[in-house]
Design a protein around this motif. Structure first.
Motif, PDB file in Angstrom:
ATOM      1  N   UNK C  61      37.541  34.617 -60.034  1.00  0.00           N
ATOM      2  CA  UNK C  61      38.470  34.348 -60.150  1.00  0.00           C
ATOM      3  C   UNK C  61      40.087  34.875 -60.070  1.00  0.00           C
ATOM      4  N   UNK C  62      40.047  35.256 -61.322  1.00  0.00           N
ATOM      5  CA  UNK C  62      41.527  35.910 -61.563  1.00  0.00           C
ATOM      6  C   UNK C  62      41.976  36.945 -61.545  1.00  0.00           C
ATOM      7  N   UNK C  63      40.685  37.633 -61.934  1.00  0.00           N
ATOM      8  CA  UNK C  63      40.963  38.955 -62.040  1.00  0.00           C
ATOM      9  C   UNK C  63      40.509  40.129 -60.938  1.00  0.00           C
ATOM     10  N   UNK C  64      39.627  39.415 -59.558  1.00  0.00           N
ATOM     11  CA  UNK C  64      39.314  40.323 -58.529  1.00  0.00           C
ATOM     12  C   UNK C  64      39.768  39.683 -57.348  1.00  0.00           C
ATOM     13  N   UNK C  65      38.971  40.562 -56.357  1.00  0.00           N
ATOM     14  CA  UNK C  65      39.631  40.147 -54.892  1.00  0.00           C
ATOM     15  C   UNK C  65      37.937  40.013 -54.225  1.00  0.00           C
ATOM     16  N   UNK C  66      37.164  38.960 -54.933  1.00  0.00           N
ATOM     17  CA  UNK C  66      36.525  38.763 -55.120  1.00  0.00           C
ATOM     18  C   UNK C  66      36.058  36.887 -54.149  1.00  0.00           C
ATOM     19  N   UNK C  67      37.168  36.579 -54.208  1.00  0.00           N
ATOM     20  CA  UNK C  67      37.612  35.721 -53.246  1.00  0.00           C
ATOM     21  C   UNK C  67      37.443  35.751 -51.843  1.00  0.00           C
ATOM     22  N   UNK C  68      38.415  36.646 -51.730  1.00  0.00           N
ATOM     23  CA  UNK C  68      39.293  37.482 -50.583  1.00  0.00           C
ATOM     24  C   UNK C  68      37.825  37.931 -49.584  1.00  0.00           C
ATOM     25  N   UNK C  69      36.602  38.603 -50.808  1.00  0.00           N
ATOM     26  CA  UNK C  69      35.963  39.040 -50.380  1.00  0.00           C
ATOM     27  C   UNK C  69      35.135  38.415 -49.087  1.00  0.00           C
ATOM     28  N   UNK C  70      34.711  36.882 -50.318  1.00  0.00           N
ATOM     29  CA  UNK C  70      33.517  36.620 -49.826  1.00  0.00           C
ATOM     30  C   UNK C  70      34.104  35.620 -48.763  1.00  0.00           C
ATOM     31  N   UNK C  71      35.626  35.453 -48.417  1.00  0.00           N
ATOM     32  CA  UNK C  71      36.144  35.156 -47.444  1.00  0.00           C
ATOM     33  C   UNK C  71      35.628  36.079 -46.279  1.00  0.00           C
ATOM     34  N   UNK C  72      35.700  37.411 -46.687  1.00  0.00           N
ATOM     35  CA  UNK C  72      35.543  38.131 -45.154  1.00  0.00           C
ATOM     36  C   UNK C  72      34.311  38.083 -45.122  1.00  0.00           C
ATOM     37  N   UNK C  73      33.812  38.234 -46.133  1.00  0.00           N
ATOM     38  CA  UNK C  73      31.840  38.433 -45.444  1.00  0.00           C
ATOM     39  C   UNK C  73      31.529  36.743 -44.670  1.00  0.00           C
ATOM     40  N   UNK C  74      32.300  35.385 -45.041  1.00  0.00           N
ATOM     41  CA  UNK C  74      32.089  34.554 -44.178  1.00  0.00           C
ATOM     42  C   UNK C  74      32.403  34.475 -42.373  1.00  0.00           C
ATOM     43  N   UNK C  75      33.476  35.066 -42.504  1.00  0.00           N
ATOM     44  CA  UNK C  75      33.646  35.245 -41.183  1.00  0.00           C
ATOM     45  C   UNK C  75      32.997  36.580 -40.808  1.00  0.00           C
ATOM     46  N   UNK C  76      32.729  37.611 -41.640  1.00  0.00           N
ATOM     47  CA  UNK C  76      31.829  38.359 -40.145  1.00  0.00           C
ATOM     48  C   UNK C  76      30.402  38.150 -40.050  1.00  0.00           C
ATOM     49  N   UNK C  77      30.119  37.784 -40.953  1.00  0.00           N
ATOM     50  CA  UNK C  77      28.597  36.835 -40.978  1.00  0.00           C
ATOM     51  C   UNK C  77      28.111  35.741 -39.614  1.00  0.00           C
ATOM     52  N   UNK C  78      29.539  34.848 -39.744  1.00  0.00           N
ATOM     53  CA  UNK C  78      29.506  34.204 -38.319  1.00  0.00           C
ATOM     54  C   UNK C  78      29.872  34.836 -37.187  1.00  0.00           C
ATOM     55  N   UNK C  79      30.858  35.600 -37.269  1.00  0.00           N
ATOM     56  CA  UNK C  79      31.395  36.503 -36.002  1.00  0.00           C
ATOM     57  C   UNK C  79      30.225  37.338 -35.390  1.00  0.00           C
ATOM     58  N   UNK C  80      29.047  37.978 -36.491  1.00  0.00           N
ATOM     59  CA  UNK C  80      28.042  38.315 -36.204  1.00  0.00           C
ATOM     60  C   UNK C  80      27.016  37.117 -35.417  1.00  0.00           C
ATOM     61  N   UNK C  81      26.398  36.037 -36.320  1.00  0.00           N
ATOM     62  CA  UNK C  81      25.811  35.050 -35.403  1.00  0.00           C
ATOM     63  C   UNK C  81      26.203  34.523 -34.435  1.00  0.00           C
ATOM     64  N   UNK C  82      27.549  33.971 -34.245  1.00  0.00           N
ATOM     65  CA  UNK C  82      27.478  33.881 -32.805  1.00  0.00           C
ATOM     66  C   UNK C  82      27.473  34.471 -31.606  1.00  0.00           C
ATOM     67  N   UNK C  83      28.148  36.073 -32.175  1.00  0.00           N
ATOM     68  CA  UNK C  83      27.599  37.309 -30.697  1.00  0.00           C
ATOM     69  C   UNK C  83      26.319  37.630 -31.117  1.00  0.00           C
ATOM     70  N   UNK C  84      25.240  37.380 -31.641  1.00  0.00           N
ATOM     71  CA  UNK C  84      24.160  37.505 -31.366  1.00  0.00           C
ATOM     72  C   UNK C  84      23.032  36.890 -30.915  1.00  0.00           C
ATOM     73  N   UNK C  85      23.492  34.640 -30.668  1.00  0.00           N
ATOM     74  CA  UNK C  85      23.352  34.325 -30.542  1.00  0.00           C
ATOM     75  C   UNK C  85      23.561  34.220 -28.808  1.00  0.00           C
ATOM     76  N   UNK C  86      24.602  34.299 -28.540  1.00  0.00           N
ATOM     77  CA  UNK C  86      25.101  34.494 -27.001  1.00  0.00           C
ATOM     78  C   UNK C  86      24.428  35.803 -26.746  1.00  0.00           C
ATOM     79  N   UNK C  87      24.277  36.827 -26.968  1.00  0.00           N
ATOM     80  CA  UNK C  87      23.706  37.815 -26.525  1.00  0.00           C
ATOM     81  C   UNK C  87      22.101  37.494 -26.649  1.00  0.00           C
TER      82      UNK C  87
END
Lengths: 302, 414, 276
Positions: C61-87
């Protein structure tokens, strides 16, 4: 339906034919976005693979591949790995999904969520944990089996050429079975409860209901799951790469490992050659699946 | 009316999605930055802290340039670099492993940096072999800044307990010592047979080179006799029991863990390992790699700065590399040894643990065999060594198989 | 009654076996995250830490970019999910409900995407995303990830829609609703379990993907979690304690979210929601 379409073209612009044509158009229009996206993402790579595979370099790479002393072993390994991983995942996944559907179970949602965990944790981490578990020195599997007196000395799960491939396929099952559980669970909800009840009233036992009602009802899902498992087995190298790198002495080298090795050593022709083999094998399975689904649909329609 | 509500929401989400993605693309295409003022440097994350200081100094001295550092990691950099170089859209400076460089040179993806060498940075100031690894007939395509190799690391306590006075210096002593140390849970040594292929192949090659094989332009010129001698040590030792059977399932770092756990008494490892063992409170010693009858050879490797042929700011890139390659900066940014001899005078490179590794590097090392064709043979050699370790083939048969494969891929000269 | 009891017992035995099989390796992961560095490679191995420590979590939590990476992963995965379901909702519905001659080639063509090895896709996708100026962005990753979600989700949705009797939709049409209304009010609710499964699949495919994400991203602003995990490994050592701690931190929210989504799996054809 096909017959209706054919009749429409012969009959000319009758109202029914116009409706049919407009339906066709709507159908095509709905497929368009996904087709365009997939075309955009895959046509260039696939064409370049084909081009390179039939070029001089590509043919030479085929020659090197087929001429290499281990090629037959790689194919055999790939077959064993695929069969064990796919059958294992299907069995475990279906069993788990049916368990989740049991009316004796409480908190099914909780359990299903819990059993999804292997599929949620990062692949590399899961593979590393299994690598440790199987280790002769640091491994809990050997440690516990020894303590329980089931084995006399540690088994080289990852270093004994005769067991390594099976051990790794078990890990692949661990990773992929949750996905099958998920798909089958979704399919099971679509079976009307009345049909099962009706069969029960007719005196069918649990096994009979399973065989004659439940499994037939979810067979398109089972087929799709099997197809996907095959594709995954033919494409996944993370587990093997992390745990053994294809060893010892090639005992766990499968086609995707060859691709990745060639990719890492910058041998583009070899990458294309192996990719083409994989593509053809996967497409055969895909064509079988699509054909089976079509027959299924026509049966249902008639 | 309910009906319309949900349908409208559905259409709304779709439209928002499409517009959002389209807008992102259009916005991104519209923005860009001025390449002549920026230098992009891909740097491994373990170098970041010191690299950040160096960049600050560089920017202070070169106010017209700003350096954008991009961190790479050990597990992702190889793919990233090769794809970026192939795509024609690479960064300006890349920190990359010397043993992977020749593949990029062969593709024509790198700029010739020969003109950077001169009075301020004479070629003779580099550890022998370091420049050979990144040089071919047409030029020198990198500036190595860090150079190292492996040497013997041994557990002094286990040696003393077995009544062995000092580290083995010859192959005969190596085997005899290892056999004497092997008892109970302890085995003489171990090899990283389950990690990256090049780690294992490099150990094999070290012994083959010591037994008479030569290496030219990144291609080892093997012969069956030297290859067999090497296989008898690296593979045969496992089959015969004086190297741990666990070898077949451990990589570099796990060999070190076996050593820290007292399961093996000695092994060939990097100088970086020693720091961790001292931290763990071990009583370790280091020594030159044993050879047939005197010090053996090791294939060294290291890291260098590359400038891609397609770099957007080649002049800025050269200025940055020139700055980073100054002796004092090299000495700062190395976890092992600097590639320039004039940078290696500092006492911290020469304490009792580091000195043998430095002597091995400076006097008994050869550049890594990194020709793309040879790299392509690596998986076969790797697999053959494992087969010898399992006792599936004899060292003699293994050596003949490797020779046949090398001849097939490299031509009869290999 | 005793038959019932037997079945109940069998069910719970099955659950116990499944739980051990799935969760034992997870236990190793969790316990490793709580061990100090020198205990991780102890011989003989022990499951539980001798000294419990939270240092690895503090590091994450203090010495890595993991919190940010977690957020990135969630955003990317949600974006993928919505686009995928629509298509895929669109194409899957068309394949299930409309008959046209090109349907089978189209269906097969879409499946093709799943067969192409990622290593082959790498360079072309990098160039394509680069041409869109989306390298090192979450949108860029999401677009690339469509190639691993769209093929299968198309078929999952097609199968789910095909299993729903077409009469249900026709009832809406007869009542004067549009086809679109029929889909949103009848087909979607009935297909909810299938859509939920498809969505989870798309989400997790993106969540897991390593090779594409590692090549397409370069800064912490877009780096996803599996890529960020490699930051714990340097050239000579891997900080396994922190890697495992980060994995635990990454997985817990997703597991909870998935348990919450389970309610969509109990709604079946027979349980209402379908009133025609």
């Amino acid at each position: 339906m096909t017959a209706a379409g054919a009749a429409a073209t012969i009959a000319g612009p009758s109202p029914a034919a116009r409706a049919a044509r407009s339906r066709r158009r709507t159908g095509l229009a709905l497929t368009l976005p996904a087709v365009l996206v997939m075309a955009g993402l895959t046509i260039v790579p696939v064409v370049s693979v084909l081009q390179r595979a039939v070029s001089g370099d590509g043919r030479a790479a085929f020659g090197r591949l087929v001429g290499s002393p281990d090629f037959v072993q790689v194919l055999l390994n790939t077959a064993v790995w695929t069969v064990v991983a796919v059958v294992g995942a299907l069995v475990v996944g279906h069993a788990a999904a049916l368990l989740m559907h049991s009316r004796h179970l409480r908190l099914a949602g909780f359990w299903r969520g819990l059993f999804m965990i292997p599929w949620i944790i990062p692949n590399v981490v899961g593979a590393t944990v299994w690598k440790w578990n199987f280790s002769v020195d640091y491994g809990l599997v050997n440690h516990w089996l020894l303590q329980a007196g089931l084995i006399a000395e540690p088994v080289g799960w990852l270093s004994d050429p005769s067991v390594v491939l099976i051990a790794l396929a078990v890990v692949q099952v661990w990773f992929t079975a949750p996905f099958i559980m998920l798909m089958v669970s979704a399919a099971l909800t679509a079976i009307p409860e009345e049909r099962i009840e009706a069969a029960r009233i007719d005196g069918a036992g649990g096994v009979a209901v399973l065989r004659h009602i439940i499994l037939p009802a979810i067979r398109t899902t089972t087929g799709l799951a099997a197809l996907l498992m095959v594709v995954w087995a033919l494409n996944s190298f993370t587990i093997i790469w992390v745990a053994t790198g294809g060893g010892p002495a090639g005992a766990s080298t499968i086609l995707p490992i060859l691709i990745y090795q060639a990719f890492q050593t910058g041998d583009a022709a070899m990458v294309s050659a192996v990719a083409l083999i994989q593509l053809v094998v996967s497409m055969v399975f895909a064509a079988i699946y699509v054909r089976a689904v079509r027959d299924d649909m026509e049966e249902a329609a008639s | 009316m309910r009906v319309r509500g949900r349908t409208a929401a559905f259409i709304g989400v779709t439209a928002a999605m499409v517009i959002g993605v389209a807008a992102t693309i259009i916005y991104s295409v519209g923005t860009g930055r001025d390449p002549s003022r920026t230098v992009t440097w891909w740097v491994p994350n373990w170098d970041t802290p010191i690299a950040t200081d160096l960049v600050a100094e560089f920017e202070a001295q070169n106010p017209d340039l700003s350096v954008e550092m991009v961190e790479t990691t050990s597990d992702t950099m190889a793919n990233k670099i090769s794809v970026a170089l192939d795509s024609g859209d690479p960064p300006d400076v890349i920190t990359e492993l010397a043993s992977r460089t020749r593949t990029s040179i062969a593709k024509g993806a790198l700029a010739d940096l020969s003109d950077l060498y001169g009075p301020d940075m004479p070629r003779s100031d580099f550890i022998p072999g370091a420049l050979d690894a990144v040089t071919n007939d047409t030029g020198t395509y990198a500036v190595p800044y860090r150079w190292d190799c492996i040497a013997l690391i041994y557990n002094k306590d286990l040696f003393a307990a077995a009544g062995i006075a000092g580290p083995p210096a010859t192959w005969a002593e190596l085997e005899a010592t290892a056999r004497r140390l092997t008892s109970g849970d302890v085995t003489g040594t171990a090899w990283p047979m389950s990690g990256a292929a090049e780690d294992l192949v490099r150990r094999y090659l070290g012994f083959a080179l010591a037994a008479g094989a030569r290496s030219e332009n990144g291609i080892p010129l093997l012969d069956v006799a030297s290859s067999q001698a090497a296989l008898e040590i690296v593979g045969g030792s496992v089959a015969e029991g004086w190297a741990s059977r666990s070898s077949l399932e451990v990589d570099n770092t796990e060999v070190r863990e076996l050593f820290i756990n007292g399961r093996i008494a000695m092994y060939l490892g990097g100088v970086f390992d020693v720091e961790q063992q001292l931290e763990a409170g071990m009583n370790v010693g280091t020594a030159l790699t044993p050879g047939p009858d005197g010090p053996g050879v090791q294939a060294a490797d290291g890291w260098g700065y590359l400038v891609p042929a397609a770099a957007k700011n080649p002049t800025g890139a050269r200025r940055l590399v020139e700055f980073l390659a100054r002796a004092e900066n090299m000495a700062r940014l190395t976890m092992t040894y600097p590639a320039r001899i004039s940078a290696g005078g500092d006492a911290r490179f020469h304490d009792q643990y580091r000195e043998p590794h430095y002597v091995q590097l400076a006097e008994h090392s050869v550049p890594p065999p990194n020709d793309p064709a040879w790299v392509g043979v690596n998986p076969f050699v790797y697999s053959t060594i494992q087969a010898v370790a399992l006792g599936q083939v004899t060292p003699a048969d293994g050596a003949r198989a490797i020779q046949a494969e090398a001849d097939r891929v490299l031509g009869p000269t290999g | 009654m005793s038959m019932r009891r037997l079945l109940a017992t069998a069910t719970w035995v099955g659950i116990a076996i499944m739980a051990i099989w799935t969760l034992a390796p997870i236990a190793v992961m969790v316990s490793t995250s709580l061990k100090p560095r020198d205990e991780i490679f102890a011989i003989p191995p022990v499951l539980l830490p001798e000294t419990w420590t939270l240092d690895n979590y503090v590091e994450v939590f203090t010495n890595s970019s993991m919190p940010r990476a977690f957020l990135n992963s969630i955003l990317a995965a949600l974006l993928v999910t919505v686009m995928t379901i629509l298509l895929c909702g669109s194409v899957g519905y068309a394949l299930a409900r409309f008959r046209f001659r090109s349907a089978r080639p189209i269906a097969l063509f879409i499946l093709l995407g799943q067969m192409v090895p990622i290593t082959v896709l790498l360079l072309p996708l990098y160039e394509m995303i680069g041409a869109m100026q989306l390298l090192d962005t979450i949108a860029g990753i999401a677009i690339a990830h469509l190639v691993i979600t769209v093929p299968l989700v198309t078929w999952m949705i097609r199968n789910q829609v095909a299993a729903i009797p077409v009469e249900l939709e026709e009832a809406v049409l007869i009542d004067g609703g549009s086809r679109f209304d029929a889909v949103t009010y009848v087909t979607l609710p009935v297909a909810a379990p299938g859509l939920a499964a498809a969505g989870m699949y798309a989400f997790l495919q993106s969540w897991h993907e390593f090779v594409l994400a590692s090549v397409l991203t370069s800064s912490t602003s877009a780096r996803t979690a599996p890529v960020a995990l490699t930051e714990f490994a340097s050239e000579f050592k891997v900080d396994w304690g922190s890697t495992m701690a980060a994995s635990v931190v990454l997985s817990v929210p997703v597991v909870i979210a998935f348990i919450a989504l389970q309610k969509y799996f109990v709604r079946g054809l027979a349980s209402g929601g379908v009133k025609g």
